[in-house]
Design a protein around this motif. Structure first.
Motif, PDB file in Angstrom:
ATOM      1  N   TYR A 110       0.808  -1.224   0.000  1.00 13.97           N
ATOM      2  CA  TYR A 110       0.000   0.000   0.000  1.00 13.97           C
ATOM      3  C   TYR A 110       0.842   1.276   0.000  1.00 13.97           C
ATOM      4  O   TYR A 110       0.368   2.319  -0.451  1.00 13.97           O
ATOM      5  CB  TYR A 110      -0.937   0.007   1.210  1.00 13.97           C
ATOM      6  CG  TYR A 110      -2.080  -0.962   1.088  1.00 13.97           C
ATOM      7  CD1 TYR A 110      -3.292  -0.573   0.514  1.00 13.97           C
ATOM      8  CD2 TYR A 110      -1.951  -2.282   1.538  1.00 13.97           C
ATOM      9  CE1 TYR A 110      -4.341  -1.466   0.400  1.00 13.97           C
ATOM     10  CE2 TYR A 110      -2.998  -3.178   1.425  1.00 13.97           C
ATOM     11  CZ  TYR A 110      -4.186  -2.765   0.851  1.00 13.97           C
ATOM     12  OH  TYR A 110      -5.227  -3.657   0.728  1.00 13.97           O
ATOM     13  N   LYS A 111       2.075   1.202   0.499  1.00 14.17           N
ATOM     14  CA  LYS A 111       2.920   2.394   0.561  1.00 14.17           C
ATOM     15  C   LYS A 111       3.910   2.453  -0.592  1.00 14.17           C
ATOM     16  O   LYS A 111       4.141   3.517  -1.178  1.00 14.17           O
ATOM     17  CB  LYS A 111       3.677   2.415   1.889  1.00 14.17           C
ATOM     18  CG  LYS A 111       4.624   3.604   2.063  1.00 14.17           C
ATOM     19  CD  LYS A 111       3.875   4.915   2.211  1.00 14.17           C
ATOM     20  CE  LYS A 111       4.819   6.046   2.553  1.00 14.17           C
ATOM     21  NZ  LYS A 111       4.098   7.324   2.728  1.00 14.17           N
ATOM     22  N   LEU A 112       4.494   1.302  -0.936  1.00 15.21           N
ATOM     23  CA  LEU A 112       5.559   1.287  -1.930  1.00 15.21           C
ATOM     24  C   LEU A 112       5.125   0.731  -3.272  1.00 15.21           C
ATOM     25  O   LEU A 112       5.918   0.704  -4.220  1.00 15.21           O
ATOM     26  CB  LEU A 112       6.756   0.486  -1.398  1.00 15.21           C
ATOM     27  CG  LEU A 112       7.331   0.957  -0.057  1.00 15.21           C
ATOM     28  CD1 LEU A 112       8.477   0.058   0.376  1.00 15.21           C
ATOM     29  CD2 LEU A 112       7.786   2.405  -0.145  1.00 15.21           C
ATOM     30  N   GLY A 124      -2.070   5.566   2.356  1.00 14.92           N
ATOM     31  CA  GLY A 124      -0.737   4.993   2.527  1.00 14.92           C
ATOM     32  C   GLY A 124       0.044   5.641   3.649  1.00 14.92           C
ATOM     33  O   GLY A 124       1.268   5.738   3.591  1.00 14.92           O
ATOM     34  N   GLU A 125      -0.645   6.042   4.709  1.00 15.91           N
ATOM     35  CA  GLU A 125      -0.004   6.732   5.822  1.00 15.91           C
ATOM     36  C   GLU A 125       0.335   5.744   6.928  1.00 15.91           C
ATOM     37  O   GLU A 125      -0.547   5.123   7.521  1.00 15.91           O
ATOM     38  CB  GLU A 125      -0.927   7.822   6.357  1.00 15.91           C
ATOM     39  CG  GLU A 125      -0.315   8.682   7.450  1.00 15.91           C
ATOM     40  CD  GLU A 125      -1.259   9.776   7.920  1.00 15.91           C
ATOM     41  OE1 GLU A 125      -2.000   9.532   8.888  1.00 15.91           O
ATOM     42  OE2 GLU A 125      -1.271  10.852   7.300  1.00 15.91           O
ATOM     43  N   PHE A 126       1.633   5.625   7.211  1.00 20.72           N
ATOM     44  CA  PHE A 126       2.110   4.686   8.226  1.00 20.72           C
ATOM     45  C   PHE A 126       2.956   5.363   9.296  1.00 20.72           C
ATOM     46  O   PHE A 126       3.342   4.715  10.265  1.00 20.72           O
ATOM     47  CB  PHE A 126       2.959   3.579   7.571  1.00 20.72           C
ATOM     48  CG  PHE A 126       2.179   2.581   6.773  1.00 20.72           C
ATOM     49  CD1 PHE A 126       1.859   1.346   7.297  1.00 20.72           C
ATOM     50  CD2 PHE A 126       1.773   2.877   5.480  1.00 20.72           C
ATOM     51  CE1 PHE A 126       1.140   0.409   6.559  1.00 20.72           C
ATOM     52  CE2 PHE A 126       1.060   1.955   4.722  1.00 20.72           C
ATOM     53  CZ  PHE A 126       0.747   0.719   5.266  1.00 20.72           C
ATOM     54  N   TRP A 127       3.284   6.648   9.155  1.00 22.03           N
ATOM     55  CA  TRP A 127       4.293   7.265  10.010  1.00 22.03           C
ATOM     56  C   TRP A 127       3.894   7.305  11.484  1.00 22.03           C
ATOM     57  O   TRP A 127       4.767   7.211  12.364  1.00 22.03           O
ATOM     58  CB  TRP A 127       4.634   8.670   9.519  1.00 22.03           C
ATOM     59  CG  TRP A 127       3.555   9.700   9.713  1.00 22.03           C
ATOM     60  CD1 TRP A 127       2.586  10.049   8.830  1.00 22.03           C
ATOM     61  CD2 TRP A 127       3.362  10.511  10.871  1.00 22.03           C
ATOM     62  NE1 TRP A 127       1.779  11.030   9.355  1.00 22.03           N
ATOM     63  CE2 TRP A 127       2.236  11.330  10.608  1.00 22.03           C
ATOM     64  CE3 TRP A 127       4.012  10.638  12.094  1.00 22.03           C
ATOM     65  CZ2 TRP A 127       1.756  12.250  11.546  1.00 22.03           C
ATOM     66  CZ3 TRP A 127       3.537  11.554  13.017  1.00 22.03           C
ATOM     67  CH2 TRP A 127       2.422  12.350  12.740  1.00 22.03           C
ATOM     68  N   PRO A 142      13.731  -1.007  -2.859  1.00 22.66           N
ATOM     69  CA  PRO A 142      15.072  -1.517  -2.533  1.00 22.66           C
ATOM     70  C   PRO A 142      15.535  -1.107  -1.131  1.00 22.66           C
ATOM     71  O   PRO A 142      16.155  -1.901  -0.422  1.00 22.66           O
ATOM     72  CB  PRO A 142      15.964  -0.896  -3.625  1.00 22.66           C
ATOM     73  CG  PRO A 142      15.036  -0.649  -4.768  1.00 22.66           C
ATOM     74  CD  PRO A 142      13.736  -0.266  -4.142  1.00 22.66           C
ATOM     75  N   ALA A 143      15.243   0.137  -0.755  1.00 20.27           N
ATOM     76  CA  ALA A 143      15.616   0.580   0.592  1.00 20.27           C
ATOM     77  C   ALA A 143      14.866  -0.219   1.651  1.00 20.27           C
ATOM     78  O   ALA A 143      15.427  -0.568   2.700  1.00 20.27           O
ATOM     79  CB  ALA A 143      15.322   2.069   0.745  1.00 20.27           C
ATOM     80  N   ALA A 173      11.413   6.919   7.129  1.00 17.12           N
ATOM     81  CA  ALA A 173      12.082   7.596   6.020  1.00 17.12           C
ATOM     82  C   ALA A 173      12.257   6.693   4.804  1.00 17.12           C
ATOM     83  O   ALA A 173      12.744   7.148   3.758  1.00 17.12           O
ATOM     84  CB  ALA A 173      13.454   8.108   6.468  1.00 17.12           C
ATOM     85  N   VAL A 174      11.859   5.433   4.905  1.00 19.65           N
ATOM     86  CA  VAL A 174      11.997   4.486   3.789  1.00 19.65           C
ATOM     87  C   VAL A 174      10.928   4.795   2.740  1.00 19.65           C
ATOM     88  O   VAL A 174       9.731   4.763   3.041  1.00 19.65           O
ATOM     89  CB  VAL A 174      11.872   3.043   4.283  1.00 19.65           C
ATOM     90  CG1 VAL A 174      11.852   2.083   3.101  1.00 19.65           C
ATOM     91  CG2 VAL A 174      13.008   2.704   5.230  1.00 19.65           C
TER      92      VAL A 174
END
Length: 435
Positions: free
Chosen positions: A272-274, A398-401, A333-334, A328-329
């Motif tokens: 959902y985020k990447l 897509g908010e996970f922070w 790949p990160a 911050a990811v």
């Protein structure tokens, strides 16, 4: 992995004991026995861990699948399935420990095997959320909690000189299960559907446990022959008045709020985020589980060189930094590099903490009780971790922070408490001994 090494203080084939024989007295009479039969016991426990903790490590795959197939059920509600399974698995050792101490090992192994396999098979028939909660959360959780304690206890009692290595090998079944089960699930899901994919996992679990019982049962002897002596206490109120032990329980509470959350939500974050595919999101769990294997070996090495309390503080602090970095990811790949580091440094926390308990006990007879109390503190953290964290996730944006900051802060709080435990134990060792 709570209550895992609680029996690790007691080596193999304890001499006949009556109700007046202390564990410390039995330990002194132990000859080493670490041949083929001993390593077969470790293999049996390895298979048990693959089928119990390995299944829990796979839950992230199910969480992601449930979020797609149960659109009317919120993410935080779905997370309760894995939370209940994890809490019951940890707390199972607290309850089954006294039963094991009284000699009912075979009963625990039989009942635990039945409930674990039955729960997975019933999960394959589930179509509603409440059914999944009962089958996967409650039935599998209770069965796994009953099963794993006697298996690892027998390993710990069998080994003396190489106990740390044997326990590390047995508990590495968690990582192997976390590798095998997600791959089987993701490969079979599009081919045969959820029901048969889960059913095949159930058959794999059954085969593993049948082989494990065939190995373990011939050597399943009790650490004490007395079944009429009073069972050990489950709770010692005086322990919480000791600053070091109280701080340690608080450290476990904070750490375990954060511990399982990444494993539950790695596939969800990737998808959902990447923008990762659903299939690759599942495989990210496999990568994370594989990374825990060198992490567990590193934990054994650090314990021997630097001590367990200081090692746990260092790993918790590094884990807290990694959890802050998670926010911050922004690329896949990160994220892949990040989950490898997380597996190496955070997973060993479950190996460190049981080894600290004997250092916080005035007598060896209290190790089991205090291990249970520490496990309860960790379980309370698990109860809050995933449900609260999932409340802070917004899949539509897509908010996970918020979730990431919460669990990172909790891990850092746990590291701070563990720093006090480390300082307290070092200070205690430096005090002059009374003559």
């Amino acid at each position: 992995m709570a209550d895992v090494e609680r029996k690790a203080m007691a080596p193999a084939h304890l001499p006949p004991a009556d109700s007046n024989t202390t564990m410390a007295q039995q330990l002194e009479a132990q000859p080493p026995n670490e041949g083929f039969d001993a390593w077969m016991q470790a293999l049996g426990a390895f298979l048990v861990y693959t089928a119990t903790w390995g299944l829990l490590s796979t839950y992230g795959s199910y969480q992601s699948y449930y979020e797609r197939t149960l659109p009317d059920v919120s993410t935080d509600t779905i997370a309760w399935v894995g939370t209940v399974e994890g809490v019951l698995l940890i707390m199972g050792g607290v309850v089954t420990g006294p039963i094991y101490d009284r000699g009912h090992i075979r009963l625990l192994l039989y009942v635990g095997t039945f409930l674990t396999v039955f729960g997975v098979m019933m999960l394959s028939l589930c179509t509603a959320y409440w059914q999944m909660l009962l089958a996967q959360g409650w039935c599998v959780g209770i069965g796994s909690g009953i099963l794993y304690t006697p298996s690892i206890a027998l390993v710990a009692m069998t080994f003396t000189k190489r106990r740390a290595l044997a326990v590390c090998f047995a508990t590495s079944g968690t990582a192997v299960g976390g590798i095998i089960f997600p791959i089987v699930f993701v490969r079979l899901l599009p081919a045969v559907g959820f029901a048969w994919a889960t059913r095949i996992l159930g058959f794999i679990t059954l085969i593993e446990l049948v082989i494990a019982l065939a190995i373990i049962l011939p050597h399943a002897t009790s650490p004490t022959k007395s079944k009429t002596s009073p069972p050990r206490a489950l709770f010692e109120p005086r322990a919480l008045t000791e600053p070091a032990f109280g701080a340690f329980c608080l450290a476990l509470f904070f750490m375990w709020i954060a511990y399982w959350v990444p494993f539950f939500f790695i596939p969800t974050f990737a998808e959902y985020k990447l923008g990762a595919t659903a299939e690759w999101s599942f495989y990210l769990l496999v990568i994370t589980s594989a990374a825990t294997l060198p992490g567990r070996l590193l934990a054994v090495f650090v314990i021997r060189l630097f001590g367990v309390a200081g090692g746990m503080f260092a790993f918790a602090f590094i884990s807290g930094v990694l959890l802050y970095v998670w926010s911050a990811v922004a690329t896949l790949p990160a994220f892949e590099a990040w989950i490898v580091l997380l597996g190496v440094f955070m997973a060993p926390l479950a190996v460190f903490y049981p080894a600290i308990i004997p250092q916080l006990c005035p007598t060896k007879e209290l190790v089991g009780t205090r291990m249970g109390m520490a496990s309860a503190a960790a379980a309370l953290g698990v109860v809050l971790g995933a449900p609260v964290s999932s409340k802070l996730i917004d899949l539509t944006t897509g908010e996970f922070w918020k979730m990431q900051v919460l669990i990172a802060s909790c891990m850092m709080a746990g590291a701070g408490c563990q720093a006090y435990v480390w300082w307290s134990l070092r200070r205690q060792q430096q005090l002059p001994k009374k003559s």
